[in-house]
Design a protein around this motif. Structure first.
Motif, PDB file in Angstrom:
ATOM      1  N   ASN A 246       0.843  -1.206   0.000  1.00 32.65           N
ATOM      2  CA  ASN A 246       0.000   0.000   0.000  1.00 32.65           C
ATOM      3  C   ASN A 246       0.872   1.248   0.000  1.00 32.65           C
ATOM      4  O   ASN A 246       0.570   2.227   0.677  1.00 32.65           O
ATOM      5  CB  ASN A 246      -0.930  -0.003   1.215  1.00 32.65           C
ATOM      6  N   GLN A 247       1.956   1.207  -0.792  1.00 32.31           N
ATOM      7  CA  GLN A 247       2.931   2.285  -0.725  1.00 32.31           C
ATOM      8  C   GLN A 247       2.393   3.622  -1.230  1.00 32.31           C
ATOM      9  O   GLN A 247       2.880   4.681  -0.837  1.00 32.31           O
ATOM     10  CB  GLN A 247       4.193   1.908  -1.498  1.00 32.31           C
ATOM     11  N   ILE A 248       1.375   3.616  -2.096  1.00 31.24           N
ATOM     12  CA  ILE A 248       0.812   4.879  -2.590  1.00 31.24           C
ATOM     13  C   ILE A 248       0.007   5.564  -1.487  1.00 31.24           C
ATOM     14  O   ILE A 248       0.120   6.770  -1.281  1.00 31.24           O
ATOM     15  CB  ILE A 248      -0.087   4.637  -3.826  1.00 31.24           C
ATOM     16  N   GLU A 249      -0.790   4.802  -0.761  1.00 29.26           N
ATOM     17  CA  GLU A 249      -1.570   5.330   0.364  1.00 29.26           C
ATOM     18  C   GLU A 249      -1.360   4.432   1.587  1.00 29.26           C
ATOM     19  O   GLU A 249      -2.235   3.641   1.955  1.00 29.26           O
ATOM     20  CB  GLU A 249      -3.051   5.408   0.006  1.00 29.26           C
ATOM     21  N   PRO A 250      -0.210   4.522   2.235  1.00 32.59           N
ATOM     22  CA  PRO A 250       0.080   3.629   3.361  1.00 32.59           C
ATOM     23  C   PRO A 250      -0.779   3.958   4.581  1.00 32.59           C
ATOM     24  O   PRO A 250      -1.153   5.119   4.792  1.00 32.59           O
ATOM     25  CB  PRO A 250       1.562   3.901   3.649  1.00 32.59           C
ATOM     26  N   PRO A 251      -1.110   2.959   5.382  1.00 32.15           N
ATOM     27  CA  PRO A 251      -1.869   3.210   6.614  1.00 32.15           C
ATOM     28  C   PRO A 251      -1.009   3.954   7.634  1.00 32.15           C
ATOM     29  O   PRO A 251       0.219   3.948   7.557  1.00 32.15           O
ATOM     30  CB  PRO A 251      -2.216   1.797   7.106  1.00 32.15           C
ATOM     31  N   ARG A 272      12.601  -0.710  14.631  1.00 36.10           N
ATOM     32  CA  ARG A 272      13.973  -0.256  14.889  1.00 36.10           C
ATOM     33  C   ARG A 272      14.892  -1.427  15.219  1.00 36.10           C
ATOM     34  O   ARG A 272      16.041  -1.472  14.785  1.00 36.10           O
ATOM     35  CB  ARG A 272      13.981   0.758  16.037  1.00 36.10           C
ATOM     36  N   GLU A 273      14.369  -2.409  15.964  1.00 34.27           N
ATOM     37  CA  GLU A 273      15.195  -3.540  16.368  1.00 34.27           C
ATOM     38  C   GLU A 273      15.527  -4.447  15.196  1.00 34.27           C
ATOM     39  O   GLU A 273      16.652  -4.925  15.065  1.00 34.27           O
ATOM     40  CB  GLU A 273      14.467  -4.344  17.460  1.00 34.27           C
ATOM     41  N   ILE A 274      14.549  -4.675  14.311  1.00 32.70           N
ATOM     42  CA  ILE A 274      14.759  -5.610  13.207  1.00 32.70           C
ATOM     43  C   ILE A 274      15.402  -4.939  12.003  1.00 32.70           C
ATOM     44  O   ILE A 274      16.342  -5.465  11.404  1.00 32.70           O
ATOM     45  CB  ILE A 274      13.418  -6.264  12.794  1.00 32.70           C
ATOM     46  N   PHE A 275      14.890  -3.752  11.627  1.00 29.35           N
ATOM     47  CA  PHE A 275      15.341  -3.111  10.390  1.00 29.35           C
ATOM     48  C   PHE A 275      16.277  -1.931  10.625  1.00 29.35           C
ATOM     49  O   PHE A 275      16.805  -1.359   9.682  1.00 29.35           O
ATOM     50  CB  PHE A 275      14.136  -2.639   9.565  1.00 29.35           C
ATOM     51  N   GLY A 276      16.458  -1.546  11.887  1.00 27.80           N
ATOM     52  CA  GLY A 276      17.374  -0.457  12.189  1.00 27.80           C
ATOM     53  C   GLY A 276      16.850   0.913  11.843  1.00 27.80           C
ATOM     54  O   GLY A 276      17.615   1.874  11.768  1.00 27.80           O
ATOM     55  N   THR A 277      15.541   1.036  11.644  1.00 29.63           N
ATOM     56  CA  THR A 277      14.954   2.315  11.252  1.00 29.63           C
ATOM     57  C   THR A 277      13.464   2.301  11.569  1.00 29.63           C
ATOM     58  O   THR A 277      12.946   1.318  12.080  1.00 29.63           O
ATOM     59  CB  THR A 277      15.196   2.576   9.752  1.00 29.63           C
ATOM     60  N   ALA A 281      10.446   5.156   7.404  1.00 28.61           N
ATOM     61  CA  ALA A 281      11.772   5.286   6.780  1.00 28.61           C
ATOM     62  C   ALA A 281      12.078   4.029   5.977  1.00 28.61           C
ATOM     63  O   ALA A 281      12.706   4.084   4.908  1.00 28.61           O
ATOM     64  CB  ALA A 281      12.842   5.519   7.840  1.00 28.61           C
ATOM     65  N   CYS A 282      11.628   2.880   6.481  1.00 26.12           N
ATOM     66  CA  CYS A 282      11.781   1.610   5.767  1.00 26.12           C
ATOM     67  C   CYS A 282      11.010   1.656   4.449  1.00 26.12           C
ATOM     68  O   CYS A 282      11.510   1.244   3.399  1.00 26.12           O
ATOM     69  CB  CYS A 282      11.272   0.481   6.651  1.00 26.12           C
ATOM     70  N   LEU A 283       9.778   2.171   4.496  1.00 30.20           N
ATOM     71  CA  LEU A 283       8.971   2.304   3.281  1.00 30.20           C
ATOM     72  C   LEU A 283       9.625   3.281   2.309  1.00 30.20           C
ATOM     73  O   LEU A 283       9.678   3.029   1.101  1.00 30.20           O
ATOM     74  CB  LEU A 283       7.569   2.788   3.640  1.00 30.20           C
ATOM     75  N   ARG A 284      10.144   4.402   2.828  1.00 29.14           N
ATOM     76  CA  ARG A 284      10.798   5.391   1.961  1.00 29.14           C
ATOM     77  C   ARG A 284      12.005   4.779   1.259  1.00 29.14           C
ATOM     78  O   ARG A 284      12.213   4.995   0.054  1.00 29.14           O
ATOM     79  CB  ARG A 284      11.226   6.599   2.782  1.00 29.14           C
ATOM     80  N   SER A 285      12.784   3.995   1.993  1.00 27.32           N
ATOM     81  CA  SER A 285      13.944   3.329   1.398  1.00 27.32           C
ATOM     82  C   SER A 285      13.513   2.383   0.280  1.00 27.32           C
ATOM     83  O   SER A 285      14.140   2.333  -0.787  1.00 27.32           O
ATOM     84  CB  SER A 285      14.717   2.574   2.472  1.00 27.32           C
ATOM     85  N   TYR A 286      12.444   1.632   0.521  1.00 25.73           N
ATOM     86  CA  TYR A 286      11.939   0.708  -0.502  1.00 25.73           C
ATOM     87  C   TYR A 286      11.488   1.476  -1.736  1.00 25.73           C
ATOM     88  O   TYR A 286      11.790   1.095  -2.877  1.00 25.73           O
ATOM     89  CB  TYR A 286      10.775  -0.104   0.060  1.00 25.73           C
ATOM     90  N   ARG A 287      10.744   2.569  -1.531  1.00 27.98           N
ATOM     91  CA  ARG A 287      10.270   3.388  -2.663  1.00 27.98           C
ATOM     92  C   ARG A 287      11.437   3.889  -3.510  1.00 27.98           C
ATOM     93  O   ARG A 287      11.404   3.837  -4.743  1.00 27.98           O
ATOM     94  CB  ARG A 287       9.488   4.592  -2.141  1.00 27.98           C
ATOM     95  N   LEU A 288      12.471   4.369  -2.831  1.00 29.29           N
ATOM     96  CA  LEU A 288      13.602   4.942  -3.557  1.00 29.29           C
ATOM     97  C   LEU A 288      14.416   3.864  -4.279  1.00 29.29           C
ATOM     98  O   LEU A 288      14.928   4.100  -5.381  1.00 29.29           O
ATOM     99  CB  LEU A 288      14.479   5.747  -2.595  1.00 29.29           C
ATOM    100  N   ARG A 323      19.453  12.613  -1.443  1.00 33.91           N
ATOM    101  CA  ARG A 323      19.987  12.321  -0.109  1.00 33.91           C
ATOM    102  C   ARG A 323      20.412  10.860   0.003  1.00 33.91           C
ATOM    103  O   ARG A 323      21.423  10.543   0.629  1.00 33.91           O
ATOM    104  CB  ARG A 323      18.934  12.634   0.958  1.00 33.91           C
ATOM    105  N   LYS A 324      19.642   9.959  -0.610  1.00 36.10           N
ATOM    106  CA  LYS A 324      19.940   8.532  -0.487  1.00 36.10           C
ATOM    107  C   LYS A 324      21.065   8.086  -1.410  1.00 36.10           C
ATOM    108  O   LYS A 324      21.936   7.311  -1.016  1.00 36.10           O
ATOM    109  CB  LYS A 324      18.683   7.694  -0.764  1.00 36.10           C
ATOM    110  N   PHE A 325      21.054   8.566  -2.670  1.00 40.04           N
ATOM    111  CA  PHE A 325      21.978   8.019  -3.672  1.00 40.04           C
ATOM    112  C   PHE A 325      23.082   8.979  -4.122  1.00 40.04           C
ATOM    113  O   PHE A 325      23.971   8.588  -4.871  1.00 40.04           O
ATOM    114  CB  PHE A 325      21.195   7.538  -4.899  1.00 40.04           C
ATOM    115  N   GLY A 326      23.009  10.249  -3.695  1.00 46.24           N
ATOM    116  CA  GLY A 326      24.084  11.181  -4.019  1.00 46.24           C
ATOM    117  C   GLY A 326      23.985  11.845  -5.369  1.00 46.24           C
ATOM    118  O   GLY A 326      24.837  12.684  -5.705  1.00 46.24           O
ATOM    119  N   ILE A 327      22.986  11.483  -6.181  1.00 48.60           N
ATOM    120  CA  ILE A 327      22.773  12.121  -7.472  1.00 48.60           C
ATOM    121  C   ILE A 327      21.276  12.367  -7.654  1.00 48.60           C
ATOM    122  O   ILE A 327      20.452  11.799  -6.933  1.00 48.60           O
ATOM    123  CB  ILE A 327      23.299  11.273  -8.653  1.00 48.60           C
TER     124      ILE A 327
END
Length: 340
Positions: A246-251, A272-277, A281-288, A323-327
Motif C-alpha cells: 500500500n505504498q501509494i496510500e500507506p496506513p 527499529r530492532e529488526i530493520f534499524g529504522t 523510513a523503511c517504506l521510503r527506502s523501498y520506494r527509492l 539524499r539517499k543516492f548522491g545524485i
C-alpha cells in the motif's frame, strides 16, 4: 505430528502431487521447481554462482504439520540461513560416532550459520508460510578470502589451518537492516543473464560479510539480544509487507499496528530492532530503491517514476533521491552511477 522418512516423503509427494514443474534458466545456472502436494505448495530456486557457492530460495506454504527424518553424508558445505517467514525445528540425533546431538529452532527474522555433516536429522515444520534464503559455500571458497584467522569467529578459525571443521550450529542474531536490504535485492534482482549472476554473487558475498561481522560482535558481546518473541517478529515483517503493498496510500502507524495485532509502541520499537529504522523510513527506502530501478531502465520519465512509487511532489522526490543516492533522479536516468 506425523513422522516419515525422506524416502516416504518422496513417495507420498509423487503420489499426491497436483503440480510439478521444473524450469531451467537459459544461461544454465538457474533451476526453479514449482510443486504442490498433500503437504506443501510452493517453489524452490537453486542458483549456481561461482564454483563452491550455491544460492537456494524456498517460498512455500505448509498445509500440514510434518516431521521428516533424513540422513546427510559427509560434505564440506557451510550454510548461512536467513529465515524471513515461518519457523522450523531441527533435531539431530547423532553423527557417525553418536557424539553430536542437538535441537534447534529456526525463527522468522533471524539468521544462522552452521556446518552439519554426516548426521541423522529430523526436520519439523508447522502449518503456515515459509520463506528462507540459504547460502551454501565450501571450505575452499571461504579460504579464498582469508588473510588471517585472528578476527574470525572461533568455529571458523580452524578452517584456515585444517581440512576439517567441527560440527556447529549458531543463531547469529536478528536479520539487520543491511542484511534485509541485500535479501530484498536478491529476491527482486533487476538484471538478466550474466549481469544477474554477477549481481547475485555480489549480494551473497555482501550478506556473508554482514553475517560474519555480526557473528564476531555477538561473540564479543557487542550485539544486543532481541527481546521480541517469534510471533512479534512475524507480525512486524507482515506490517512491512502491508506498507509495501500500500505504498501509494500507506496506513498510519496506529492503523498498521491494529492490522497486524500489535501495540503501536511495540511495532515502532520492533521496526527499529529488526530493520534499524522506523516503519516509514523503511517504506521510503523501498520506494527509492524501486525508483532507482525504474530510472535505470529508462522507460519512464522522472515525473512518472515519482508518481509510481508514491511521491505526489516532484521536488520532495528529487531531494529524497539525492539524499539517499548522491545524485539526482535525472542523472540516474541518464546513466550516472549512484552511491550505494
Amino acid at each position: 505430528m506425523e513422522i516419515i522418512t525422506s524416502a516416504q516423503y518422496h513417495q507420498q509427494h509423487v503420489e499426491s502431487r497436483k503440480e510439478y514443474e521444473v524450469v531451467y534458466n537459459t544461461e544454465g545456472y538457474d533451476r526453479i521447481v514449482r510443486y504442490s502436494d498433500r503437504y506443501v505448495t510452493g517453489s524452490y530456486r537453486e542458483v549456481q554462482l561461482r564454483h563452491g557457492v550455491l544460492l537456494l530460495l524456498y517460498d512455500g506454504r505448509w498445509l500440514n504439520d510434518l516431521s521428516v527424518e533424513s540422513f546427510y553424508d559427509k560434505h564440506q558445505w557451510i550454510v548461512a540461513r536467513f529465515h524471513l517467514a515461518g519457523s522450523s525445528r531441527i533435531v539431530i540425533s547423532g553423527n557417525q560416532d553418536k557424539s553430536f546431538k542437538a535441537d534447534y529452532i529456526h525463527q522468522a527474522g533471524k539468521n544462522y550459520l552452521f556446518y552439519l555433516s554426516d548426521i541423522k536429522q529430523i526436520d519439523e515444520v508447522a502449518v503456515g508460510t515459509e520463506l528462507t534464503i540459504l547460502i551454501l559455500f565450501n571450505f575452499d571458497f571461504f579460504r579464498s578470502f582469508s588473510t588471517g584467522s585472528e578476527v574470525l569467529p572461533e568455529p571458523l578459525q580452524v578452517l584456515l589451518e585444517s581440512d576439517t571443521l567441527p560440527l556447529f550450529h549458531r543463531q547469529v542474531g536478528q536479520i539487520t537492516h543491511q542484511m534485509h536490504l541485500a535479501l530484498e535485492q536478491i529476491l527482486h534482482c533487476p538484471h538478466q543473464g550474466m549481469m544477474k549472476r554477477m549481481y547475485l554473487e555480489s549480494k551473497v558475498i555482501e550478506l556473508l560479510s554482514w553475517q560474519l561481522t555480526q557473528f564476531v560482535e555477538t561473540e564479543q558481546g557487542q550485539y544486543p539480544v532481541t527481546s521480541l518473541k517469534p510471533v512479534d517478529v512475524e507480525r512486524i515483517y507482515q506490517a512491512k509487507e502491508i506498507l509495501i503493498q500500500n505504498q501509494i496510500e500507506p496506513p498510519s502507524l496506529m492503523d498498521l499496528a491494529q492490522l497486524v495485532g500489535l501495540h503501536h509502541m511495540k511495532l515502532k520499537l520492533g521496526f527499529r530492532e529488526i530493520f534499524g529504522t522506523t516503519a516509514f523510513a523503511c517504506l521510503r527506502s523501498y520506494r527509492l530503491e524501486q525508483a532507482k530501478q525504474f530510472l535505470q531502465e529508462g522507460k519512464m520519465t522522472v515525473e512518472e517514476v515519482a508518481n509510481v512509487v508514491g511521491y505526489s511532489h516532484l521536488g520532495h522526490f528529487r531531494n529524497a533521491f539525492k539524499r539517499k543516492f548522491g545524485i539526482t533522479p535525472s542523472a540516474c536516468r541518464a546513466g550516472k552511477i549512484v552511491m550505494e
